[in-house]
Motif scaffolding. Structure first.
Motif, PDB file in Angstrom:
ATOM      1  N   ILE A   1       0.843  -1.198   0.000  1.00  0.00           N
ATOM      2  CA  ILE A   1       0.000   0.000   0.000  1.00  0.00           C
ATOM      3  C   ILE A   1       0.880   1.251   0.000  1.00  0.00           C
ATOM      4  O   ILE A   1       1.936   1.269   0.597  1.00  0.00           O
ATOM      5  N   TYR A   2       0.427   2.271  -0.702  1.00  0.00           N
ATOM      6  CA  TYR A   2       1.226   3.491  -0.808  1.00  0.00           C
ATOM      7  C   TYR A   2       1.199   4.307   0.478  1.00  0.00           C
ATOM      8  O   TYR A   2       2.214   4.805   0.933  1.00  0.00           O
ATOM      9  N   ALA A   3       0.013   4.476   1.048  1.00  0.00           N
ATOM     10  CA  ALA A   3      -0.138   5.376   2.193  1.00  0.00           C
ATOM     11  C   ALA A   3      -0.132   4.585   3.491  1.00  0.00           C
ATOM     12  O   ALA A   3       0.007   3.374   3.510  1.00  0.00           O
ATOM     13  N   ALA A   4      -0.312   5.298   4.596  1.00  0.00           N
ATOM     14  CA  ALA A   4      -0.323   4.625   5.903  1.00  0.00           C
ATOM     15  C   ALA A   4      -1.300   5.326   6.826  1.00  0.00           C
ATOM     16  O   ALA A   4      -1.019   5.567   7.977  1.00  0.00           O
ATOM     17  N   ASP A   5      -2.470   5.665   6.300  1.00  0.00           N
ATOM     18  CA  ASP A   5      -3.424   6.396   7.129  1.00  0.00           C
ATOM     19  C   ASP A   5      -4.507   5.461   7.667  1.00  0.00           C
ATOM     20  O   ASP A   5      -4.605   4.299   7.264  1.00  0.00           O
ATOM     21  N   PRO A   6      -5.365   5.951   8.580  1.00  0.00           N
ATOM     22  CA  PRO A   6      -6.375   5.094   9.190  1.00  0.00           C
ATOM     23  C   PRO A   6      -7.373   4.500   8.204  1.00  0.00           C
ATOM     24  O   PRO A   6      -8.066   3.540   8.533  1.00  0.00           O
ATOM     25  N   GLY A   7      -7.444   5.034   6.994  1.00  0.00           N
ATOM     26  CA  GLY A   7      -8.365   4.506   5.996  1.00  0.00           C
ATOM     27  C   GLY A   7      -8.071   3.081   5.590  1.00  0.00           C
ATOM     28  O   GLY A   7      -8.916   2.420   4.983  1.00  0.00           O
ATOM     29  N   TYR A   8      -6.885   2.605   5.917  1.00  0.00           N
ATOM     30  CA  TYR A   8      -6.512   1.246   5.543  1.00  0.00           C
ATOM     31  C   TYR A   8      -6.768   0.234   6.657  1.00  0.00           C
ATOM     32  O   TYR A   8      -6.343  -0.912   6.558  1.00  0.00           O
ATOM     33  N   ASP A   9      -7.479   0.634   7.689  1.00  0.00           N
ATOM     34  CA  ASP A   9      -7.734  -0.286   8.801  1.00  0.00           C
ATOM     35  C   ASP A   9      -8.520  -1.527   8.374  1.00  0.00           C
ATOM     36  O   ASP A   9      -8.436  -2.569   9.022  1.00  0.00           O
ATOM     37  N   TYR A  10      -9.263  -1.407   7.263  1.00  0.00           N
ATOM     38  CA  TYR A  10     -10.033  -2.557   6.802  1.00  0.00           C
ATOM     39  C   TYR A  10      -9.127  -3.750   6.472  1.00  0.00           C
ATOM     40  O   TYR A  10      -9.569  -4.900   6.510  1.00  0.00           O
ATOM     41  N   LEU A  11      -7.862  -3.463   6.159  1.00  0.00           N
ATOM     42  CA  LEU A  11      -6.939  -4.541   5.821  1.00  0.00           C
ATOM     43  C   LEU A  11      -6.770  -5.525   6.974  1.00  0.00           C
ATOM     44  O   LEU A  11      -6.532  -6.714   6.760  1.00  0.00           O
ATOM     45  N   PHE A  12      -6.909  -5.018   8.199  1.00  0.00           N
ATOM     46  CA  PHE A  12      -6.688  -5.883   9.360  1.00  0.00           C
ATOM     47  C   PHE A  12      -7.819  -6.893   9.537  1.00  0.00           C
ATOM     48  O   PHE A  12      -7.702  -7.826  10.330  1.00  0.00           O
ATOM     49  N   THR A  13      -8.905  -6.715   8.828  1.00  0.00           N
ATOM     50  CA  THR A  13     -10.017  -7.670   8.892  1.00  0.00           C
ATOM     51  C   THR A  13      -9.886  -8.746   7.821  1.00  0.00           C
ATOM     52  O   THR A  13     -10.695  -9.665   7.768  1.00  0.00           O
ATOM     53  N   LYS A  14      -8.915  -8.613   6.967  1.00  0.00           N
ATOM     54  CA  LYS A  14      -8.779  -9.509   5.810  1.00  0.00           C
ATOM     55  C   LYS A  14      -7.831 -10.682   6.057  1.00  0.00           C
ATOM     56  O   LYS A  14      -7.500 -11.415   5.131  1.00  0.00           O
ATOM     57  N   LYS A  15      -7.370 -10.824   7.283  1.00  0.00           N
ATOM     58  CA  LYS A  15      -6.449 -11.907   7.637  1.00  0.00           C
ATOM     59  C   LYS A  15      -5.175 -11.876   6.780  1.00  0.00           C
ATOM     60  O   LYS A  15      -4.700 -12.905   6.308  1.00  0.00           O
ATOM     61  N   ILE A  16      -4.654 -10.662   6.595  1.00  0.00           N
ATOM     62  CA  ILE A  16      -3.434 -10.520   5.801  1.00  0.00           C
ATOM     63  C   ILE A  16      -2.232 -11.022   6.592  1.00  0.00           C
ATOM     64  O   ILE A  16      -2.242 -11.044   7.825  1.00  0.00           O
ATOM     65  N   ALA A  17      -1.186 -11.426   5.867  1.00  0.00           N
ATOM     66  CA  ALA A  17       0.017 -11.924   6.536  1.00  0.00           C
ATOM     67  C   ALA A  17       0.891 -10.791   7.036  1.00  0.00           C
ATOM     68  O   ALA A  17       1.605 -10.922   8.029  1.00  0.00           O
ATOM     69  N   GLY A  18       0.840  -9.663   6.326  1.00  0.00           N
ATOM     70  CA  GLY A  18       1.646  -8.505   6.673  1.00  0.00           C
ATOM     71  C   GLY A  18       1.493  -7.455   5.596  1.00  0.00           C
ATOM     72  O   GLY A  18       0.703  -7.636   4.658  1.00  0.00           O
ATOM     73  N   PHE A  19       2.203  -6.364   5.694  1.00  0.00           N
ATOM     74  CA  PHE A  19       2.100  -5.335   4.653  1.00  0.00           C
ATOM     75  C   PHE A  19       3.366  -4.497   4.570  1.00  0.00           C
ATOM     76  O   PHE A  19       4.169  -4.453   5.506  1.00  0.00           O
ATOM     77  N   ILE A  20       3.505  -3.844   3.418  1.00  0.00           N
ATOM     78  CA  ILE A  20       4.621  -2.930   3.162  1.00  0.00           C
ATOM     79  C   ILE A  20       4.035  -1.630   2.639  1.00  0.00           C
ATOM     80  O   ILE A  20       3.156  -1.648   1.776  1.00  0.00           O
ATOM     81  N   THR A  21       4.486  -0.502   3.173  1.00  0.00           N
ATOM     82  CA  THR A  21       4.013   0.781   2.674  1.00  0.00           C
ATOM     83  C   THR A  21       5.146   1.526   1.973  1.00  0.00           C
ATOM     84  O   THR A  21       6.310   1.411   2.341  1.00  0.00           O
ATOM     85  N   CYS A  22       4.759   2.296   0.976  1.00  0.00           N
ATOM     86  CA  CYS A  22       5.730   3.119   0.263  1.00  0.00           C
ATOM     87  C   CYS A  22       6.148   4.301   1.132  1.00  0.00           C
ATOM     88  O   CYS A  22       7.311   4.628   1.222  1.00  0.00           O
TER      89      CYS A  22
END
Length: 777
Positions: A707-728
């Motif tokens: 994901i490019y950004a790191a703002d609270p709008g991406y909180d939905y990702l935590f409901t998707k059972k993701i393994a991890g993430f990288i931000t630009c």
């Protein structure tokens, strides 16, 4: 009596009248229940704030505990017009409805105006509680750029807690605020939002929020870094400034990325086995032999990498010396090395680009032009000509059709036979480990270091053809695409993997592992499914061989160009050099890694023989194993191993807790420093391997999301059972960094555009947060 942590709003209310080091903005508290009963009364209370614009924030009991902060989970609205009742009520109700309970508080304060600096400060490292004040702030005037990750010019500052020297008055005041809050709440683990603003004609520091850091289930290294260790490091750093035999330069600088870039190869915090293996087979001696053999200054006996409390640092002064042609006059050489050191000291962001932007390590088609910048730094035309001639002489020696690199490639071809002979021999595990590593050095890393040098010269010369306009970027790409590297072969063969092709594939590539020196990183043949997916049916790969050639007229022009530059090689032979050096670099590395990988397997088996787990063997210095080849002691090897492992584990606790900049040029940085702008932030200490996905893809479960950004709008990702993430983009104190830390989710924050684009192209990644590495699989 210490204050008790309550809600966000009540923490601020409790500090009013007690906090001395900063101001608290006036506030009004309400909740949805009271708002529905008597909105007029609340509006009247708000009027008493005498504000033009307001910020309305959630203050739920579900936020800001030591178990879960839920940072950004509920609504906050800024710049609400205080005199527009409709807008104000609408904002109040929206914030109230965003929280789970009608009794959850709504916090209303004046919007802080004329902000000069705003940021977030932690009293410790938020992931492992290492004893550092960690501040991140920007001076754009925004009150949210740090928490939402949008700050482009954010400053990040680390300060060892027991140090009393400060970089500037602002950081001193903020740390003073955090210390006072620690005393008031009797807690060392705080997250504080702060701002400096021009308030009533005076520059004031404001405390905007204070809450406890989430501590549950986290490593606690608060007491793992004694000041005595940093004091010894400080003294050692100063002593390393003194001249060394055959080493030119007035000061010493150390970096984690220059030259043999240990940060990339073994990570910033490698365990002892990986670190000692890297030093043993390359950076203690081999690297210097190679430079000397290829016509550079003789620096044998000088180790390139130092371990500073377990973190690998390249001696950059030594590296700069090693790129000086041995035929160059010593007075010019000394002047050149000092120029390199000063250039780097003034441009720390070049620490991972020294051979591209600072050093002249070979002759290329643009060298005469590039050398002219030295005229602005005290060099004269005669000195430039002498340097140019030395570089040309050295480069002609390297690119010669009978050059040393070809002998090195030929030498490395013995590795496969050596591998087969040693692995099938009846030697003991200890003896096999010894000879695999010895032969790896002699026939692997020594020739590899040479071919890698030739490969760098090849790329430098190829790039310079673009710089002078002889080649277009497209032509350069066409040439590189025509190469048949081992990496390209692996990529093609992995695309057609099925149950039938798997055994052949693993026989060829099975020895590879994401972390070449890491015993805990499984080989391809040890954990195939972590790296690859089998196709259900046979896939036949059609590969078109791409040939590169120059037209007759362009070849004639190029031959003339070679002659004009004094490069004593024919056009066809020159492109043969480029091809053989670039392909050879990858092949020799591939071949020597087979011996290294097998030695690591045997080290694991040796541990198993003595009942020592791989996780513990990872902390054993390879020299402790190798010393047993020719030394027999009364004490059993197991007892020696266990004693060393226990000691090194304690040292590693210190390694994990220390904070240091990517480039060390000043002893004061050992205690406090501003980090480089593009220094990714690794969250948690975990390691994961997963397929990649972009945030807009539907299937995110079990994937590393980019994901490019790191703002609270991406909180939905935590409901998707993701393994991890990288931000630009984003910093250590951004919202997403805090959320990942709280959830124990592996993440890398703020890798920058160039690295982010690279990861976007990868279908599978491995993130090792502990060693701070990312691998494209």
């Amino acid at each position: 009596m210490a204050l008790r942590f309550q809600t966000k709003a009540r923490n601020l209310a409790a500090l009013q009248g007690k906090l001395k080091s900063a101001k608290i903005l006036p506030l009004v508290l309400t909740n949805l229940e009271d708002l529905e009963k008597n909105p007029a009364k609340i509006l009247q209370e708000i009027k008493k704030l005498k504000a033009t614009k307001l910020i309305i924030r959630s203050s739920s009991k579900a936020e800001d505990s030591t178990k879960n902060s839920n940072a950004g989970a509920f609504l906050s609205l800024a710049n609400i017009h205080a005199h527009n009742e409709k807008e104000l009520l609408n904002a109040l109700f929206n914030v109230g409805h965003s929280m789970p309970s009608k009794k959850d508080e709504i916090l209303i304060q004046p919007c802080l105006e004329n902000i000069e600096l705003c940021g977030v400060g932690f009293s410790v490292d938020k992931d492992n509680f290492a004893p550092y004040f960690c501040l991140q702030y920007d001076k754009s005037g925004s009150n949210s750029s740090i928490t939402d990750g949008s700050a482009e010019n954010a400053l990040t500052y680390f300060h060892y807690r027991k140090s009393l020297k400060f970089k500037d008055e602002d950081t001193k005041r903020v740390i003073g605020l955090i210390k006072e809050l620690e005393a008031l709440f009797a807690c060392h683990f705080l997250d504080v939002e702060f701002a400096f603003a021009n308030y009533k004609g005076k520059r004031e520091l404001f405390c905007l929020q204070v809450r406890p850091l989430v501590m549950e289930g986290k490593l606690n290294l608060f007491d793992s870094l004694p000041k005595e260790a940093l004091d010894r490091f400080y003294k050692r750093f100063l002593s390393l400034q003194e001249p060394r035999p055959r080493v030119l330069g007035e000061k010493a600088i150390f970096g984690v990325m220059p030259d043999w870039n240990p940060a990339e190869i073994i990570g910033l915090r490698p365990k002892r086995l990986a670190f000692s293996l890297y030093k043993y087979i390359i950076t203690d001696n081999i690297w210097a032999y190679q430079r000397d053999n290829y016509g550079y200054k003789d620096l044998r006996s000088h180790p390139l990498i130092h371990s500073f409390l377990g973190i690998p640092y390249v001696d950059v002064r030594l590296s700069f010396n090693s790129f000086v042609p041995k035929s160059l006059d010593e007075n010019i050489a000394k002047k050149l090395v000092n120029y390199y050191l000063n250039a780097l000291d003034l441009n720390h962001d070049l620490h991972d680009k020294i051979e591209f932007d600072i050093v002249f390590s070979c002759y290329d088609f643009n060298t005469p032009h590039k050398l002219k910048k030295l005229l602005k730094h005290g060099f004269n035309e005669n000195e430039l000509k002498r340097l140019e001639f030395s570089l040309l002489e050295l480069t002609n020696r390297i690119i010669n059709p009978n050059g040393l690199y070809l002998k090195d490639i030929k030498k490395a071809k013995k590795l496969n036979a050596i591998y087969e002979k040693l692995t099938r021999s009846k030697l003991s595990l200890l003896d096999k480990i010894y000879w695999l590593l010895e032969e790896c050095k002699r026939y692997g890393t020594l020739p590899f270091a040479g071919v890698a040098r030739a490969g760098f010269v090849a790329m430098q010369m190829l790039n310079s053809l673009v710089e002078i306009g002889f080649f277009t970027q497209k032509e350069r790409a066409e040439f590189l695409n025509s190469l048949q590297t081992i990496s390209k072969t692996l990529s093609l063969e992995s695309e057609g993997l099925n149950s039938k092709t798997k055994p052949v594939f693993l026989k060829k590539f099975g020895h590879l592992r994401a972390g070449t020196y890491n015993i805990l990183s499984p080989r391809y043949d040890e954990n195939f499914n972590a790296y690859f997916e089998l196709k259900k049916s046979e896939v036949k790969m059609k590969v078109k061989e791409k040939k590169f050639s120059l037209s007759v007229s362009k070849k004639a022009k190029f031959q003339k160009l070679l002659s004009e530059h004094g490069l004593s090689v024919e056009a066809d032979a020159f492109f043969d050099f480029l091809k053989e050096a670039i392909e050879g670099r990858e092949m020799v590395k591939f071949d020597f890694s087979k011996l290294l990988s097998q030695a690591i397997v045997f080290i694991g088996e040796l541990g198993k023989y003595y009942g020592i787990a791989k996780e513990d063997m990872a902390h054993l210095d390879i020299n402790v194993v190798l010393n047993l080849y020719s030394s027999l002691y009364s004490q059993s090897p197991k007892e020696q191993f266990l004693r060393e492992i226990e000691h090194n584990k304690k040292e590693y606790e210190l390694t994990k807790s220390i904070k240091l900049p990517s480039l060390l040029s000043n002893a004061e940085q050992i205690f406090s420093f501003f980090s480089a702008k593009l220094c990714p932030n690794f969250i948690t200490q975990k390691s994961i391997v997963a397929n990649t996905a972009r945030e807009n893809e539907e299937d995110l479960e079990g994937k590393i999301v980019l994901i490019y950004a790191a703002d609270p709008g991406y909180d939905y990702l935590f409901t998707k059972k993701i393994a991890g993430f990288i931000t630009c983009y984003g910093g250590a104190n951004s919202h997403m960094a805090i959320r990942a830390s709280e959830l124990g989710l592996p993440a890398v924050i703020g890798v920058g555009e160039l690295e982010f684009q690279k990861y976007l192209k990868a279908s599978r990644l491995k993130i090792e947060c502990e060693s701070e590495q990312i691998f494209c699989l």
